[in-house]
Write an enzyme that holds these catalytic residues in place. Structure first.
Site, PDB file in Angstrom:
ATOM      1  N   CYS A 194      21.318  -2.074  18.049  1.00  9.46           N
ATOM      2  CA  CYS A 194      20.995  -3.089  17.259  1.00  9.46           C
ATOM      3  C   CYS A 194      23.105  -2.877  16.442  1.00  9.46           C
ATOM      4  O   CYS A 194      23.559  -2.171  16.507  1.00  9.46           O
ATOM      5  CB  CYS A 194      20.307  -3.427  16.148  1.00  9.46           C
ATOM      6  SG  CYS A 194      20.189  -2.067  14.996  1.00  9.46           S
ATOM      7  N   HIS A 242     -13.689   8.660  -0.696  1.00  7.08           N
ATOM      8  CA  HIS A 242     -11.905   8.605  -0.528  1.00  7.08           C
ATOM      9  C   HIS A 242     -11.355   9.049  -1.820  1.00  7.08           C
ATOM     10  O   HIS A 242     -11.151   8.051  -2.559  1.00  7.08           O
ATOM     11  CB  HIS A 242     -11.694   8.773   0.812  1.00  7.08           C
ATOM     12  CG  HIS A 242     -11.603   7.159   0.988  1.00  7.08           C
ATOM     13  ND1 HIS A 242     -12.612   6.804   1.237  1.00  7.08           N
ATOM     14  CD2 HIS A 242     -10.048   6.665   0.597  1.00  7.08           C
ATOM     15  CE1 HIS A 242     -11.801   4.939   1.265  1.00  7.08           C
ATOM     16  NE2 HIS A 242     -10.505   5.051   0.691  1.00  7.08           N
TER      17      HIS A 242
END
Length: 647
Positions: free
Chosen positions: A173, A67
């Protein structure tokens, strides 16, 4: 995207003659080129062999998957070659070769399909049908049918999932940049693994996303609130919810979901497996309800501070940048009495120094108080914070004023709960803020401002005086703390100290802290490039994102790597960050913007090139330590990664 959109029957080839690996690769590239999928065969061939030389692309089961992702590919596709005689591919013999040609700008849909093909090959009967197929047309039909079969199975699975239990939650957060979304993703993925539906609201820096509705809350079987700052949980009404820190949701989503399900009165009360395992390992972090005494106080203290800091940070960043811009016109260019005076410098200094910087301590105090006592605490906290600014106690004074205002206000609210309803409005608008502000002002003016301002003055003078070895050690300590737990309590402690010094116009610690926050993700990104055989393909892909995260001062990009290999990654992060921070402070580098990464260095740093050099030194050290300490992946591990579809 369907498989028939990616595979062209013209790119399927069969042979019964013995062939070499090189002959097969050349034959497949030639076919792709002839059919218009590859525009530069030589470039594509070089990319295929470059990947092949790293490690054989034979993945077992008689299959090879060469690939490449390159600009030489005109259109993403997969070529198929079947050889009944078998081809010697490294140490293995293969009958099926799938050559993946991906465009450099291949979309997510293309990449998902490439991975999908790889998962098909794990099915023995599927491989057998391909090997025994009569011709390219039958091979094509087998691939299309398998794709349709998998889609049908996925639809059935989704239907079952939607009929399962429903997990909802909120994550938030301090900065609302990384941990917020990591916690939401971890919880959603854990729910999906269990066949549950999930919807997690994120209270991030860009506002609320994926907002929970009344219908969501009504249908929920389990609720999780993962936060380091205050969130509004009144939307849940009387429904029970699990309250945990953000980091626990990221690190232990299994335990968190188990405990959230326990809170459902209709669920089984048996002891969850995840909880037993993590408890036995000593890794379990207690939820809000499990904490008692000092533990509960520490958790509340941390949440209230982070709430104040999260609202304060934009004021600090904006103010610092505008002040730095004003200095570009000259150190005294904003002073009308100076020969350097420039109207634009005065303008930027007015925004940054006389507006944003005077607001951020009151904002800190106000939102600490708001976190404790809700809306009623906002005015007393902000006024106390402004008194800290005027009285010289700065950041630390603002923190104390915020806590004092919050708890005093909460006490007054509690004691006045039984007043007649007709007086509730005037109590909330006038009486409670007035009494609370009077008490806070009294304490700040007569008791705290003078001693705290003297302490700040002493600390400021000491930091200004340290040079040489002392500065080197201070920079190493601060940057090492920043790099140690990547958003955890040690990191936040160092950050809070830096902000306190920033408020006192000491800008050296801010520079060292940003080095400590940028080095871990950048060092890991560099290591994935220099030492490819020590990282899985998935980790190397994640490493690419760390270039951007590190450059933007988002340390959280290093968390997945640290979680996977803490004994090697965390020391490497600390050492690289500490060395860079030490050189930074020893070189008297200052930074007038405590956040922003490379985007603020040119305008907010007094020695930008030297500062970039400190970051690079720390990055290289972290990468080299990882390169020398991490073990090479085995060839079998690489094959397993490829067989699982991680291409």
């Amino acid at each position: 995207m369907r498989i028939d959109e990616l595979i062209d029957i013209k790119n399927i080839d069969t042979s019964i003659e013995p062939m070499t690996k090189d002959q097969v690769i050349d034959r497949m590239i030639s076919k792709l080129s002839q059919n218009g999928y590859v525009q530069d065969a030589d470039v594509f061939r070089k990319a295929i062999y470059q990947r092949e030389n790293e490690i054989s692309t034979a993945v077992g089961y008689g299959v090879a998957i060469p690939h490449a992702r390159t600009r030489a590919v005109e259109r993403s596709t997969i070529a198929v070659f079947r050889d009944l005689a078998g081809v010697q591919w490294g140490q293995e013999k293969v009958n099926l070769v799938f050559m993946i040609a991906a465009e450099e700008s291949a979309s997510d849909e293309h990449l998902k399909m490439l991975s999908k093909i790889s998962t098909f090959l794990m099915d023995e009967s599927f491989r057998a049908r391909l090997i025994t197929a009569a011709d390219p047309n039958e091979i094509y039909q087998i691939l299309v049918q398998e794709d349709a079969k998998k889609d049908t199975e996925a639809n059935i699975s989704n239907a079952r999932e939607s009929a399962g239990k429903y997990l909802i939650g909120i994550s938030a957060c301090m900065t609302g940049i990384a941990h917020t979304y990591m916690a939401a993703e971890a919880l959603a993925n854990e729910a999906k693994k269990r066949g549950m539906r999930a919807k997690i609201q994120t209270n991030g820096s860009i506002g609320v996303e994926n907002r929970l509705t009344s219908k969501d809350i009504e249908e929920a079987d389990a609720i999780v609130v993962a936060h380091d700052v205050k969130v509004d949980t009144t939307v849940f009404g009387g429904k029970p919810f699990l309250d945990v820190p953000v980091k626990r949701a990221i690190d232990q989503p299994g335990s968190v979901v188990d405990q959230a399900l326990e809170k459902d009165t209709t669920s089984s009360k048996s002891t969850p497996t995840h909880k037993n395992l993590e408890s036995a390992l000593g890794k379990e972090t207690k939820s809000e309800e499990e904490l008692t005494g000092s533990g509960k106080f520490a958790r509340a203290f941390y949440t209230h501070i982070m709430s104040g800091v999260s609202y304060m940070i934009p004021f600090v960043v904006v103010g610092g940048i505008f002040i730095a811009i004003s200095f570009m016109f000259g150190i005294y260019a904003s002073d009308p009495k100076s020969d350097q005076y420039n109207i634009w410098a005065a303008f930027f200094n007015e925004i940054g120094g006389n507006a944003a910087f005077k607001l951020y301590v009151p904002i800190l105090g106000g939102f600490i108080s708001w976190s404790i006592a809700d809306k009623a605490g906002l005015a007393p906290g902000m006024i106390g914070g402004m008194m800290a600014v005027n009285g010289g106690s700065g950041f630390l004074g603002g923190m104390v004023a915020g806590f004092l205002a919050g708890y005093v206000t909460r006490f007054i609210v509690k004691k006045t709960q039984n007043v007649p309803h007709s007086y509730k409005g005037i109590m909330a608008v006038l009486v409670i803020p007035l009494i609370a502000t009077f008490i806070v002002g009294l304490v700040m003016f007569f008791l705290l401002n003078t001693p705290m301002s003297n302490m700040i003055r002493f600390l400021t003078n000491w930091l200004k005086s340290i040079t040489g070895v002392n500065a080197f050690l201070m920079g190493a300590l601060l940057a090492g703390m920043m790099a140690s737990d990547m958003g955890g309590p040690i990191n936040k402690t160092a950050s809070a100290f830096g902000l306190a010094m920033f408020a006192s116009k000491i800008y050296g610690p801010s520079a060292a802290l940003m080095v400590g926050g940028m080095v871990p993700p950048l060092g890991i990104a560099l290591a994935t490039v220099l030492f490819k055989r020590k990282f899985t393909i998935q980790e190397r892909e994640a490493g690419k994102a760390n270039w951007v995260l590190g450059a933007s001062f988002i340390t959280e990009g290093a968390i997945p790597f640290a979680a996977a290999d803490p004994l090697r990654v965390i020391p490497a992060n600390i050492i690289g960050g500490a060395v860079g921070g030490a050189i930074c402070m020893a070189s008297s580098i200052t930074l007038q913007a405590p956040h922003g990464g490379i985007f603020v260095i040119p305008i907010a740093c007094n020695k930008p090139l030297l500062y970039i050099g400190c970051i690079l030194i720390g990055t290289i050290i972290t990468a080299l330590i990882l390169g020398f300490t991490k073990k090479n992946l085995s060839e079998q591990q690489m094959k397993q990664q490829m067989a699982a579809g991680i291409i």
